[in-house]
Design a protein around this motif. Structure first.
Motif, PDB file in Angstrom:
ATOM      1  N   MET A 176      87.710 -29.071  62.711  1.00 40.09           N
ATOM      2  CA  MET A 176      88.386 -27.959  63.415  1.00 40.09           C
ATOM      3  C   MET A 176      89.845 -28.565  63.315  1.00 40.09           C
ATOM      4  O   MET A 176      90.795 -27.821  63.204  1.00 40.09           O
ATOM      5  CB  MET A 176      87.820 -27.733  64.780  1.00 40.09           C
ATOM      6  CG  MET A 176      88.886 -26.773  65.607  1.00 40.09           C
ATOM      7  SD  MET A 176      89.246 -25.113  64.940  1.00 40.09           S
ATOM      8  CE  MET A 176      87.547 -24.415  65.033  1.00 40.09           C
ATOM      9  N   VAL A 217      91.837 -21.864  68.840  1.00 39.21           N
ATOM     10  CA  VAL A 217      90.430 -22.092  68.320  1.00 39.21           C
ATOM     11  C   VAL A 217      89.976 -20.784  67.669  1.00 39.21           C
ATOM     12  O   VAL A 217      89.545 -20.606  66.371  1.00 39.21           O
ATOM     13  CB  VAL A 217      89.271 -22.381  69.180  1.00 39.21           C
ATOM     14  CG1 VAL A 217      87.861 -22.259  68.528  1.00 39.21           C
ATOM     15  CG2 VAL A 217      89.600 -23.834  69.653  1.00 39.21           C
ATOM     16  N   ILE A 234      84.419 -24.321  70.236  1.00 41.37           N
ATOM     17  CA  ILE A 234      84.658 -24.684  68.885  1.00 41.37           C
ATOM     18  C   ILE A 234      83.350 -24.770  68.063  1.00 41.37           C
ATOM     19  O   ILE A 234      83.039 -24.238  66.924  1.00 41.37           O
ATOM     20  CB  ILE A 234      85.346 -26.185  68.842  1.00 41.37           C
ATOM     21  CG1 ILE A 234      86.735 -25.991  69.370  1.00 41.37           C
ATOM     22  CG2 ILE A 234      85.163 -26.925  67.473  1.00 41.37           C
ATOM     23  CD1 ILE A 234      87.585 -27.234  69.682  1.00 41.37           C
ATOM     24  N   TRP A 254      82.332 -22.734  64.800  1.00 42.29           N
ATOM     25  CA  TRP A 254      82.287 -23.558  63.513  1.00 42.29           C
ATOM     26  C   TRP A 254      80.952 -23.019  62.871  1.00 42.29           C
ATOM     27  O   TRP A 254      80.707 -22.916  61.647  1.00 42.29           O
ATOM     28  CB  TRP A 254      82.327 -24.865  63.950  1.00 42.29           C
ATOM     29  CG  TRP A 254      82.368 -25.758  62.670  1.00 42.29           C
ATOM     30  CD1 TRP A 254      81.547 -26.139  62.088  1.00 42.29           C
ATOM     31  CD2 TRP A 254      83.629 -25.841  62.065  1.00 42.29           C
ATOM     32  NE1 TRP A 254      82.044 -27.054  61.141  1.00 42.29           N
ATOM     33  CE2 TRP A 254      83.231 -26.831  60.890  1.00 42.29           C
ATOM     34  CE3 TRP A 254      84.935 -25.335  62.137  1.00 42.29           C
ATOM     35  CZ2 TRP A 254      84.294 -27.146  59.810  1.00 42.29           C
ATOM     36  CZ3 TRP A 254      86.089 -25.873  61.069  1.00 42.29           C
ATOM     37  CH2 TRP A 254      85.754 -26.567  60.261  1.00 42.29           C
TER      38      TRP A 254
END
Lengths: 327, 388
Positions: B177, B203, B378, B382
């Protein structure tokens, strides 16, 4: 697999059963009194089927005897002539205050439990909520389940994903920030308003704090948190403020989960901050108490954020059976 | 998980395989004279165990998790007095000068403060023993220049349409990230307020871009270990994020790779040693012996041969061969072919390390590895990216 609607959330037939057996034990329904389903249902403002089930159960325990003609007789049915009393004229207790705090619709009885289980899971990530599993878990219909989940959706506690599955979480740092900002405005003000009414309850709270050790068990922490954040502020008169504060508990849940899962937790700072607030209250210094509470909320918020990070690395937390982790 | 052992198998150490390499593990076992069992955990999945079961390990080679494991109290303070070279750490922290300026950030959470929290003010209790640090960016094949011309190296290349289908990234959400955010910044031309601690919306912005890029076939692959990353380059990726050992491996294999020194700065990291909160008695003595062994410089020298810097390099140089210190730490050309930690020739004679000397390279640290506040979000986004 019916898990009991535990605690306050009893099923209706259980309420009927307890009400009748309690009244018998108190001598309010003497031996030989005839009870019909219709009369009891009318007296308790309930529908007939749970009343019938409740009364049936009491025949199994020997509290009631089924009458050959109609209804049930209190006792073993040995009295020759049963007495059909008007239940409205007997000094029987009412079930609950007018609207019925204990007698609640099906969805209300499980709403709180599902809400709490969901809120306690989302610090770990994202969870799928199964309608079918809720139905099986509580032994309720899909209609009831949907009502519960719709209410939670209205509260903003859960939502639906693109595939229309019910989803909750994750609890984000920003949500904690937002909640903290609200608490910081409202809670010290509520405490200041309540301050003058707390003299009687303070000594017990202070004693609990004095005895507490830094690594005290989660249940003890719960009591200490409830003393300051629930009981103290509950003395302020604004009901709407009280209702808002009741929903600002994510931070406390994170701390609770942390203390449960991380055995080496240390609450020394929290205990010191609580003591400071109570000391101000004991001196009658409401402004000082409010300031000390604000300091505690800020410090606690910083700790909670750090703890949320720790929880976020847990891979397989134990959650309610109707929740499945999806992220 | 196995129950607590009654007969201890010596020292139990959790580490990452590219940080504590086989040569280091072998040498430690040979030098220390007591049994050591290493458990290599290369993902963040083992972290929950570290946090909840400090009884299952004695030492943990931590990597951007010190605030988290300190919060969970699964590690204990390190007594400076029990370290052979503890005074050197205190001196560096007080002065924040010399080598310590190069990696200033390691001091931010190094000392246990009076209130029990971690901070930069020197005390005699450490949260961790600083060992290694470095700077990660991306590696690229010379052929990239054919597509981008002479423009300056940039994280933006990871998202550049001209390189579509030839890009790879690391699949770890924490590091991935950060790198993706650096790439998005470079692409859109404006910086995030804190690239090391993105907000929820930021994000989402980065994740949405990654998802779109993945759906249009921008990425050739994702890698989870430095061996994987080297294989991806051999399979034809032109550019990818890369660890220094991956670069060393590729060069050992004769594959040409250039390490980027992006204008936007790079992703810095430090790796350190922590003692389990449960270690005591004889085990604690062994733990301190292992800490002191790391301070003697041998391990730092071995790590240097794959591009890592010792946080306190004073005793590293004596374990390096002529020319190695000059190449790895001073940025001078290799006087001859230099070997990797396994003894394989890696750096060709005459090669000069990209980015220059230790101080020059570390001054390019724009952001440090860290668990961001919105870590859960995150990880969620992801995973969505990885499975798209």
């Amino acid at each position: 697999m019916r898990k009991g609607l535990s605690g306050l959330h009893k099923a209706y037939f259980d309420i009927v059963k307890d009400w009748v057996s309690g009244s018998i034990a108190a001598g309010l329904l003497p031996d030989g009194t005839r009870l019909t389903v219709a009369a009891v249902a009318d007296r308790l403002a309930l529908s007939r089927s749970p009343v019938k089930r409740g009364l049936e159960l009491l025949t199994e325990t020997g509290h009631l005897t089924r009458d050959a003609r109609s209804g049930y007789i209190v006792g073993n049915g040995s009295l020759a002539e049963p007495d059909a009393a008007n239940l409205f004229t007997l000094p029987l207790p009412d079930l609950a205050p007018a609207t019925g705090v204990f007698v609640r619709a099906g969805w209300e009885r499980i709403l709180d439990e599902v809400a709490e289980a969901t809120a306690a899971s989302i610090p770990f990530g994202i969870f799928h909520i199964s309608e079918t599993a809720i139905g099986a878990h509580f032994g309720v219909s899909r209609t009831v389940t949907r009502e519960v989940l719709s209410r939670l959706q209205e509260r903003g506690a859960i939502g639906k994903d693109r595939a229309s599955h019910w989803i909750a979480g994750p609890l984000s740092a920003r949500m904690l920030d937002d909640e903290h900002a609200l608490r910081r405005l409202l809670e010290p003000a509520a405490l200041a308003q309540a301050a003058s009414m707390l003299r009687a309850v303070l000594p017990a709270m202070q004693e609990r704090l004095t005895k507490a050790r830094p690594n005290c068990p989660p249940d003890e922490i719960d009591l200490i948190e409830a003393d300051l954040h629930d009981t103290c502020t509950s003395y302020q008169p604004n009901r709407r403020l009280a209702a808002v504060l009741m929903h600002l508990r994510s931070g406390r849940r994170v701390n609770r989960l942390f203390a449960t899962h991380v055995v080496q937790h240390d609450e020394a700072a929290m205990l010191t901050e609580h003591r400071l607030v109570l000391d101000h209250l004991a001196l009658g210094d409401s402004e000082g108490a409010a300031a000390a509470l604000r300091h505690h909320l800020d410090a606690d918020h910083a700790r909670t954020r750090e703890r949320l990070k720790v929880l976020s690395v847990f891979t397989d937390p134990v959650v309610a059976p109707y929740l499945t982790r999806v992220g | 998980m196995s129950p607590k052992q009654t007969t201890r198998p010596g020292l139990r150490i959790i580490a990452r395989s590219e940080l504590v390499t086989q040569p280091i593990r072998d040498q430690a076992a040979a030098d220390l004279g007591f049994p050591i069992s290493f458990e290599m955990i290369d993902s963040i999945d083992g972290l929950a165990r570290v946090v909840t079961r400090p009884d299952t390990f004695d030492l943990y080679h931590q990597w951007h998790t010190v605030d988290l494991i300190w919060t969970a109290r699964c590690i204990q303070p390190i007594d400076v007095a029990r370290l052979d070279h503890g005074s050197e750490i205190l001196a560096a922290a007080r002065g924040r000068s010399g080598p310590s300026r190069i990696i200033d950030t390691v001091f931010d959470k190094l000392f246990v403060q009076a209130d029990g929290r971690l901070g930069p003010a020197p005390t005699n209790l450490l949260s961790m023993l600083p060992l290694l640090h470095g700077l990660d960016s991306f590696g690229y094949a010379p052929a990239v220049r054919d597509l981008v011309g002479s423009e300056a190296e940039s994280w933006g290349w990871l998202l550049d349409p001209r390189l579509q289908g030839r890009v790879a990234m690391i699949n770890d959400p924490v590091l991935g990230m950060i790198e993706a955010a650096l790439a998005v910044e470079a692409t859109r031309g404006t910086a995030f307020s804190s690239v090391g601690n993105l907000t929820l919306d930021e994000v989402d912005e980065v994740a949405d871009i990654l998802l779109h890029k993945k759906r249009i076939g921008h990425f050739k692959g994702m890698w989870s270990s430095f061996e994987d990353s080297a294989r991806l380059v051999q399979r034809g990726t032109l550019i990818q994020s890369i660890f220094s050992p991956g670069v060393t491996r590729l060069r050992s294999l004769g594959q040409e790779v250039i390490v980027g020194t992006p204008a936007e700065g790079s992703r810095g990291w430090h790796a350190d040693l922590c003692i389990s909160s449960e270690a005591a008695g004889e085990t604690l003595d062994m733990a301190y012996a292992y800490l002191n062994w790391w301070q003697n410089g041998w391990a730092g020298a071995s790590a240097a041969r794959q591009g890592y810097y010792a946080t306190f390099p004073a005793r590293v140089r004596q374990h390096l061969l002529p020319g190695e210190w000059e190449y790895w730490y001073e940025g001078q050309p290799a006087p001859r072919a230099l070997a990797d930690p396994y003894g394989q020739p890696s750096v060709p004679a005459g090669h000069r390390r990209e980015g220059g000397s230790h101080a020059e390279r570390m001054s390019g640290a724009r952001v440090w590895n860290t668990f961001m506040d919105e870590h859960t979000h995150i990880v969620h986004r992801w995973r969505e990216f990885l499975s798209a």
